[in-house]
Design an enzyme around this catalytic site. Structure first.
Site, mmCIF file in Angstrom:
data_model
loop_
_atom_site.group_PDB
_atom_site.id
_atom_site.type_symbol
_atom_site.label_atom_id
_atom_site.label_comp_id
_atom_site.label_asym_id
_atom_site.label_seq_id
_atom_site.Cartn_x
_atom_site.Cartn_y
_atom_site.Cartn_z
ATOM 1 N N ASP A 20 0.872 -1.168 0.000
ATOM 2 C CA ASP A 20 0.000 0.000 0.000
ATOM 3 C C ASP A 20 0.918 1.230 0.000
ATOM 4 O OD1 ASP A 20 -2.378 1.642 0.505
ATOM 5 O OD2 ASP A 20 -1.559 1.833 2.529
ATOM 6 N N ASP A 22 -0.203 5.160 1.056
ATOM 7 C CA ASP A 22 -0.456 6.080 2.171
ATOM 8 C C ASP A 22 -0.577 5.319 3.485
ATOM 9 O OD1 ASP A 22 -0.942 8.688 0.656
ATOM 10 O OD2 ASP A 22 -2.361 7.347 -0.333
ATOM 11 N N ASP A 182 -1.520 -1.149 5.844
ATOM 12 C CA ASP A 182 -1.668 -0.534 7.165
ATOM 13 C C ASP A 182 -3.096 -0.522 7.672
ATOM 14 O OD1 ASP A 182 -2.703 2.721 6.943
ATOM 15 O OD2 ASP A 182 -2.207 1.658 5.116
#
Length: 235
Positions: A20, A22, A182
């Site tokens: 991922d 961000d 995240d």
């Protein structure tokens, strides 16, 4: 940093790692906040703060703008909201990296993973134009075999479609891939795509407790990834 074993010593047949963006590779919340507040100033609305913006990240730009508008006076009609989303994108894409930074250990760890012979890719819900600009500005664009964004496919994470699309571009199978993210959408998308392992970072933008997610491990720091892969290869 923990040394990474050669690809052949990792748990077979892992050949790739998908990330991922961000909240995983990049802390981009400050730039998203600045773009949001520039839009809000044009609309005569109050600004949003950084904790609020962090809680809005993860579902793509349209949802971010909807949440920003809802928090500062209410969501207008669909056409007006779409116009505000386009304006936000124009503001953000003009300079998506002025206040963003790689998390500690990202550059060094990506270099080690690539040197070990692993293919690296990015699967994000951020639009591709901003994604490519951000990766280039932060000096890591050349680490990745392929990158897909929130506008690369008809659906975004938590759909598995962009994950599977990324792996097709990287010419690897899900069972050969580790996904590192995240938040809950990363885990859901990676699990649905059938990747070998799903790891999550403690410091990101998750909106639910990480312990409640069906992951294979929590990393406190990005640099811990090499140790996690080495430990897995020894099992």
């Amino acid at each position: 940093m923990t040394s990474l074993p050669n690809r052949t010593s990792l748990r077979a047949p892992v050949r790739a790692i998908a990330f991922d963006l961000d909240g995983t590779l990049v802390d981009s919340a400050a730039d998203l906040m600045h773009a949001s507040n520039a839009l809000l100033a044009e609309l005569g609305r109050p600004p949003v703060d950084l904790p609020a913006v962090r809680s809005f990240i993860g579902d793509g730009v349209a949802k971010l703008v909807e949440r920003v508008l809802a928090a500062t006076g209410g969501l207008p009609g669909a056409e007006e909201t779409a116009a505000h989303t386009r304006r936000f994108l124009a503001i953000y894409e003009a300079d998506p990296s002025a206040h963003s930074a790689l998390y500690p250990g990202v550059a060094e760890t990506l270099t080690a993973l690539s040197a070990a012979g692993l293919k690296l890719g990015v699967c994000t819900n951020k639009p591709m134009a901003a994604t490519r600009r951000l990766l280039a500005d932060l000096g890591i664009a050349d680490r990745f075999t392929a990158v897909v964004g929130g506008d690369s496919f008809p659906t975004r994470k938590p759909s598995p479609e962009p994950v599977l699309g990324l792996l097709a571009l990287m010419d690897v199978r899900p069972e050969e891939t580790v996904f590192v993210g995240d938040n809950e959408h990363d885990v859901a998308a990676a699990r649905a795509a059938g990747v070998a392992r799903v790891l999550v970072l403690r410091y990101g933008y998750a909106r639910v407790p990480l312990e409640s997610l069906p992951h294979d491990g929590i990393l406190e720091r990005f640099g811990d990834l090499t140790g996690a892969l080495s430990a897995a290869s020894a099992c």
